[in-house]
Structure formats: C-alpha cells, structure tokens
Design a protein around this motif. Sequence first.
Motif, PDB file in Angstrom:
ATOM      1  N   HIS A 179       0.843  -1.198   0.000  1.00 26.04           N
ATOM      2  CA  HIS A 179       0.000   0.000   0.000  1.00 26.04           C
ATOM      3  C   HIS A 179       0.880   1.250   0.000  1.00 26.04           C
ATOM      4  N   LEU A 180       1.630   1.480   1.077  1.00 26.23           N
ATOM      5  CA  LEU A 180       2.492   2.668   1.164  1.00 26.23           C
ATOM      6  C   LEU A 180       3.896   2.369   1.658  1.00 26.23           C
ATOM      7  N   GLY A 181       4.255   1.099   1.796  1.00 19.78           N
ATOM      8  CA  GLY A 181       5.628   0.744   2.140  1.00 19.78           C
ATOM      9  C   GLY A 181       5.934   0.634   3.617  1.00 19.78           C
ATOM     10  N   CYS A 182       4.930   0.653   4.490  1.00 23.46           N
ATOM     11  CA  CYS A 182       5.177   0.468   5.924  1.00 23.46           C
ATOM     12  C   CYS A 182       5.651  -0.968   6.166  1.00 23.46           C
ATOM     13  N   LYS A 183       6.316  -1.191   7.286  1.00 17.16           N
ATOM     14  CA  LYS A 183       6.812  -2.527   7.590  1.00 17.16           C
ATOM     15  C   LYS A 183       5.676  -3.409   8.110  1.00 17.16           C
ATOM     16  N   VAL A 184       5.478  -4.533   7.447  1.00 22.65           N
ATOM     17  CA  VAL A 184       4.425  -5.493   7.805  1.00 22.65           C
ATOM     18  C   VAL A 184       4.929  -6.379   8.941  1.00 22.65           C
ATOM     19  N   GLY A 185       4.078  -6.561   9.955  1.00 17.10           N
ATOM     20  CA  GLY A 185       4.409  -7.418  11.083  1.00 17.10           C
ATOM     21  C   GLY A 185       3.587  -8.701  11.052  1.00 17.10           C
ATOM     22  N   PHE A 186       3.917  -9.627  11.958  1.00 16.54           N
ATOM     23  CA  PHE A 186       3.179 -10.889  12.042  1.00 16.54           C
ATOM     24  C   PHE A 186       2.459 -10.947  13.375  1.00 16.54           C
ATOM     25  N   ALA A 198      -1.191 -14.437  17.322  1.00 15.76           N
ATOM     26  CA  ALA A 198      -2.528 -14.882  17.748  1.00 15.76           C
ATOM     27  C   ALA A 198      -3.456 -15.110  16.553  1.00 15.76           C
ATOM     28  N   LYS A 199      -3.411 -14.219  15.566  1.00 15.30           N
ATOM     29  CA  LYS A 199      -4.276 -14.327  14.391  1.00 15.30           C
ATOM     30  C   LYS A 199      -3.670 -15.188  13.284  1.00 15.30           C
ATOM     31  N   LYS A 200      -2.395 -15.530  13.434  1.00 16.58           N
ATOM     32  CA  LYS A 200      -1.668 -16.294  12.405  1.00 16.58           C
ATOM     33  C   LYS A 200      -1.764 -15.600  11.044  1.00 16.58           C
ATOM     34  N   SER A 201      -1.559 -14.285  11.060  1.00 20.87           N
ATOM     35  CA  SER A 201      -1.609 -13.525   9.816  1.00 20.87           C
ATOM     36  C   SER A 201      -0.689 -12.312   9.915  1.00 20.87           C
ATOM     37  N   PHE A 202      -0.385 -11.745   8.753  1.00 21.45           N
ATOM     38  CA  PHE A 202       0.435 -10.537   8.680  1.00 21.45           C
ATOM     39  C   PHE A 202      -0.469  -9.320   8.751  1.00 21.45           C
ATOM     40  N   GLY A 203       0.068  -8.214   9.260  1.00 20.47           N
ATOM     41  CA  GLY A 203      -0.708  -6.988   9.313  1.00 20.47           C
ATOM     42  C   GLY A 203       0.175  -5.764   9.192  1.00 20.47           C
ATOM     43  N   CYS A 204      -0.355  -4.738   8.563  1.00 17.42           N
ATOM     44  CA  CYS A 204       0.344  -3.468   8.420  1.00 17.42           C
ATOM     45  C   CYS A 204      -0.188  -2.514   9.482  1.00 17.42           C
ATOM     46  N   ASP A 244      -3.923  -0.645   8.497  1.00 13.89           N
ATOM     47  CA  ASP A 244      -4.682  -1.859   8.802  1.00 13.89           C
ATOM     48  C   ASP A 244      -4.886  -2.816   7.632  1.00 13.89           C
ATOM     49  N   SER A 245      -3.937  -2.875   6.710  1.00 14.89           N
ATOM     50  CA  SER A 245      -4.006  -3.931   5.693  1.00 14.89           C
ATOM     51  C   SER A 245      -3.688  -5.247   6.376  1.00 14.89           C
ATOM     52  N   ALA A 246      -4.360  -6.305   5.947  1.00 18.57           N
ATOM     53  CA  ALA A 246      -4.155  -7.628   6.539  1.00 18.57           C
ATOM     54  C   ALA A 246      -3.832  -8.622   5.424  1.00 18.57           C
ATOM     55  N   PHE A 247      -2.963  -9.599   5.765  1.00 18.30           N
ATOM     56  CA  PHE A 247      -2.514 -10.593   4.794  1.00 18.30           C
ATOM     57  C   PHE A 247      -2.528 -11.964   5.449  1.00 18.30           C
ATOM     58  N   THR A 248      -2.860 -12.981   4.658  1.00 21.76           N
ATOM     59  CA  THR A 248      -2.875 -14.359   5.156  1.00 21.76           C
ATOM     60  C   THR A 248      -1.451 -14.840   5.410  1.00 21.76           C
ATOM     61  N   LEU A 249      -1.343 -16.021   5.968  1.00 19.36           N
ATOM     62  CA  LEU A 249      -0.041 -16.631   6.228  1.00 19.36           C
ATOM     63  C   LEU A 249       0.731 -16.866   4.926  1.00 19.36           C
ATOM     64  N   ASP A 250       0.025 -16.936   3.801  1.00 26.19           N
ATOM     65  CA  ASP A 250       0.656 -17.110   2.495  1.00 26.19           C
ATOM     66  C   ASP A 250       0.881 -15.781   1.771  1.00 26.19           C
ATOM     67  N   GLY A 251       0.619 -14.649   2.447  1.00 25.71           N
ATOM     68  CA  GLY A 251       0.890 -13.341   1.870  1.00 25.71           C
ATOM     69  C   GLY A 251      -0.232 -12.762   1.033  1.00 25.71           C
ATOM     70  N   ASP A 252      -1.365 -13.465   0.905  1.00 27.26           N
ATOM     71  CA  ASP A 252      -2.490 -12.944   0.124  1.00 27.26           C
ATOM     72  C   ASP A 252      -3.189 -11.829   0.900  1.00 27.26           C
ATOM     73  N   PRO A 282      -6.518  -1.369   2.674  1.00 25.65           N
ATOM     74  CA  PRO A 282      -6.309  -0.661   1.407  1.00 25.65           C
ATOM     75  C   PRO A 282      -5.211  -1.225   0.503  1.00 25.65           C
ATOM     76  N   ALA A 283      -4.507  -2.247   0.923  1.00 25.23           N
ATOM     77  CA  ALA A 283      -3.425  -2.796   0.090  1.00 25.23           C
ATOM     78  C   ALA A 283      -3.988  -3.265  -1.253  1.00 25.23           C
ATOM     79  N   PRO A 284      -3.394  -2.840  -2.385  1.00 25.04           N
ATOM     80  CA  PRO A 284      -3.924  -3.193  -3.700  1.00 25.04           C
ATOM     81  C   PRO A 284      -3.600  -4.618  -4.148  1.00 25.04           C
ATOM     82  N   ARG A 285      -2.665  -5.268  -3.459  1.00 24.49           N
ATOM     83  CA  ARG A 285      -2.279  -6.642  -3.814  1.00 24.49           C
ATOM     84  C   ARG A 285      -1.720  -7.315  -2.563  1.00 24.49           C
ATOM     85  N   GLY A 286      -1.443  -8.595  -2.691  1.00 22.52           N
ATOM     86  CA  GLY A 286      -0.840  -9.320  -1.583  1.00 22.52           C
ATOM     87  C   GLY A 286       0.607  -8.894  -1.369  1.00 22.52           C
TER      88      GLY A 286
END
Length: 175
Positions: A107-114, A117-123, A127-135, A140-144
């Motif tokens: 989305h804007l280049g912030c560092k994504v954390g893991f 508890a949710k077993k997912s990535f988050g910015c 508040d962009s959220a990504f699955t364990l596989d990066g999807d 607001p993230a335009p892609r995985g």
Amino acid sequence: MELDTSKSRRGFLTLLTAAGSAVIGAILLVPGAAYILDPVLRSGGTKGRWIRVAELANLSKDHPVTAPVVGEQVDAWTKASAVRLGTVWLRVVGDDKVAAWNAECPHLGCKVGFDEAKKSFGCPCHDSAFTLDGDVQGGPAPRGMDSLETRVQDGHVEVKFIRFRAQIKEKIELG
C-alpha cells in the motif's frame, strides 16, 4: 614581403594551437565521457541479486521469521557495502523449500508485522491484513505481499531481493 611572412607564420601558429587543443580535448573527453555514462552503461546494478539472509535450520513451518537483507548498494557513482536493503519474512513450506515475502506493505511501504494470535500478517499504518501465504485479506493494500524467489544453498536461504512499486495492483519492479 615581410608582411606576408608574418601572416603565414601567425596562421600556422593559430592552426598548431587549435590542433593541439583538439588533441588535448579528445584525450580528456574519453575518460570524462566514461565517467558520466558509467551509471547508464552499468548492467544490472543490484536489482535481483541473490542475497544470503538466514540459515534453514532457524526457520519454521508453523510461523514466519523475519530476516534483514544486507548487501552492497550501488547508487549512480556511489557504492556502499553491508547496507540494509530491506527486510523479508521467511517460512518453510516443504522439504528444503522456503517462501519469502518482502516486509514492505504494497500500500504505502510500511513494515508489515506478524500477529502470532491471528496467524496472519498486518500493516500497522493503515490496517491492511494478509494471510499466512501473503495474500491480501483486507485493508487498502492493492495486492498481496510481494513474494520473492528463494533457494537453499549449503543450508543457507538466499533470496532474490527485488523491491516493487507501491499503490498499484501489478508487481512492477522499482527501477
């Protein structure tokens, strides 16, 4: 008669000075042009190089591990060694197979954390959220998360580190 000799001597010296200046200019032009054109003519730079980031034994199938990407940075005429180029997330996905994602949010280049508890990535920025596989899962993230090529060499994980443009749906390398 003396006037003609003076004019021809002056003309010869002018011609000799001009020719000498042209030779000196040509000699200086070659290294000068090479210096100015070097960044344009240099092939590849640091884009897409394989960089060793972790030991395979330190990675897990259950949760991703973050690793710094440290390498040589070439910027026009400046070259620096041992520079932190970015960060990647790594996870074992099979026998000697490792998945890697750039830790920058598309989305804007912030560092994504893991989030363990949710077993997912988050910015944390928007508040962009990504699955364990990066999807992409939400926000607001335009892609995985941007996946990267990996290989295992002598028990070490190497990543072909590339950065991509933010805020667009397609993965386009930064140039």
